[in-house]
Design a protein around this motif. Structure first.
Motif: not given
Length: 401
Positions: A119-144
């Motif tokens: 979906d991210a690589m699509s525009y107006n219903g057409k696919l325009f890319g070969f997806p490979a990698f993704g990113e999003a924010v998440a919580i990085v936490y200190n286990k200690k």
């Protein structure tokens, strides 16, 4: 002897005539550039790539779009672009310089790729890319500091963060940049906000902006409460460099950030984990951050699209995604790659955020959203009791102008 020499000459001539050359433009550097260059060479060792040479040309990221628009129609542009973020797709597709690629994806590749990435690589219903990698924010936490991991419900998340916060000793339970729309969108979306609604065909509707609705107001209030009611994120502590310094010194328990900061966390020797925040109290849905997808795009004016598509599929196959993860730390979108890397906390944690996330809109109208939205968010957490509804309403009225 003359006949043999003649035959060799003909064979060499035929070989030269059938030799194929592909060009890929990239903004990668360092080890990631080395990966792309070597992997492109390896393509020539495959059945599909036999006889193909690949030129990898470095073009600054901020120049790729304009250069492609200028060169593609003249036949002097590249065959492929990579790795480009999906938010470039809308403008380039509108300019007519991207080739739709759905016809080049086999069923196996499609089934191994999450729908959100397609979906991210699509525009107006057409696919325009070969997806490979993704990113999003998440919580990085200190286990200690947080041996039990991220609290499972919102009230516990807030109370735990408060217990671990002591600004006088520069100790904090939870921090994030509450003035950056990209970073905090997950809280907005959880409450029912959205950037653009969708038309009946599923494409984004730039006339329907949901950043001033009741959910957006609740999302902004949630962040303001973190600062003014729960005393978690004091003024000055929203700066990303400040948060990184605190986390790498062991003075921050939970940090909402992206995989781009993991390298510094590892260098600091922090025993860390990665996960998503719990669903906020009163939320309509789960925390759903913006998702960014990087992949390979194809020039609409390319002269050998079939071979270029084979190269693109090779560069983005599951094993090469794993290799790139090892080299550059990028998060694969391939389901097979993610399964094989399930013991990697970065892939598992950020992968969960990507799976729960929403592709950042890739239509050109998104460009007019950032500035007004950023201003509204910044002002909404600048003073207690800010007119959040008024600020967001004004921002939406400025979008699209």
């Amino acid at each position: 002897m003359k006949k043999t020499l003649f035959s060799m000459t003909v064979l060499l001539a035929l070989s030269a005539a059938h030799a194929e050359k592909l060009t890929i433009w990239t903004g990668l550097d360092g080890k990631e550039l080395e990966w792309l260059t070597q992997t492109a060479r390896d393509f020539a060792k495959t059945k599909e790539g036999a006889g193909v040479t690949v030129d990898v040309v470095v073009v600054p990221y901020n120049e790729i779009d304009n250069k492609l628009k200028q060169s593609a129609p003249t036949g002097t542009g590249p065959d492929l672009l990579g790795l480009l973020p999906h938010d470039r797709v809308g403008a380039l597709a509108t300019a007519g310089v991207l080739e739709p690629v759905a016809q080049y994806l086999d069923a196996k590749t499609k089934s191994d790729t999450p729908e959100s990435a397609l979906d991210a690589m699509s525009y107006n219903g057409k696919l325009f890319g070969f997806p490979a990698f993704g990113e999003a924010v998440a919580i990085v936490y200190n286990k200690k500091l947080l041996p039990g991991g991220i609290p499972k419900n919102w009230s516990s998340f807030i109370s735990t963060s408060q217990k671990l916060t002591n600004p006088q000793s520069q100790q904090f339970g939870f921090l994030t940049n509450i003035t950056l729309p990209y970073t905090v969108y997950g809280f907005y979306s959880a409450m029912g906000a959205y950037v653009f609604g969708k038309k009946a065909d599923g494409s984004l509707n730039p006339a329907d902006i949901g950043l001033g609705n009741a959910g957006a107001v609740k999302g902004a209030q949630l962040l303001a409460d973190m600062r003014f009611k729960q005393n978690l994120i004091p003024a000055g502590a929203e700066a990303t460099d400040v948060q990184k310094d605190l986390f790498t010194k062991g003075k921050l328990a939970m940090w909402l950030t992206g995989p781009w900061d993991i390298g510094d966390v590892k260098k600091a020797g922090i025993d860390y984990g990665v996960g998503v925040p719990p669903k906020p109290t009163g939320a309509k849905g789960k925390f759903s951050p913006f998702v960014g997808i990087q992949g390979i795009l194809m020039n609409a004016y390319g002269k050998n699209k079939t071979k270029a598509a084979q190269l693109a599929k090779y560069l983005t196959n599951s094993q090469n995604q794993i290799d790139m993860n090892t080299i550059g730390g990028r998060i694969p979108v391939s389901k097979t790659a993610v399964r094989k890397l399930k013991n990697d906390p970065v892939v598992a944690g950020f992968g969960a955020a990507i799976a729960a996330g929403t592709p950042m809109p890739n239509i050109p109208e998104m460009g007019s959203v950032w500035s007004p939205w950023n201003n509204a968010i910044t002002l909404s957490v600048k003073t207690a009791n800010a007119d959040i509804q008024g600020l967001l309403g004004k921002a939406v009225s400025q979008m699209g102008k």
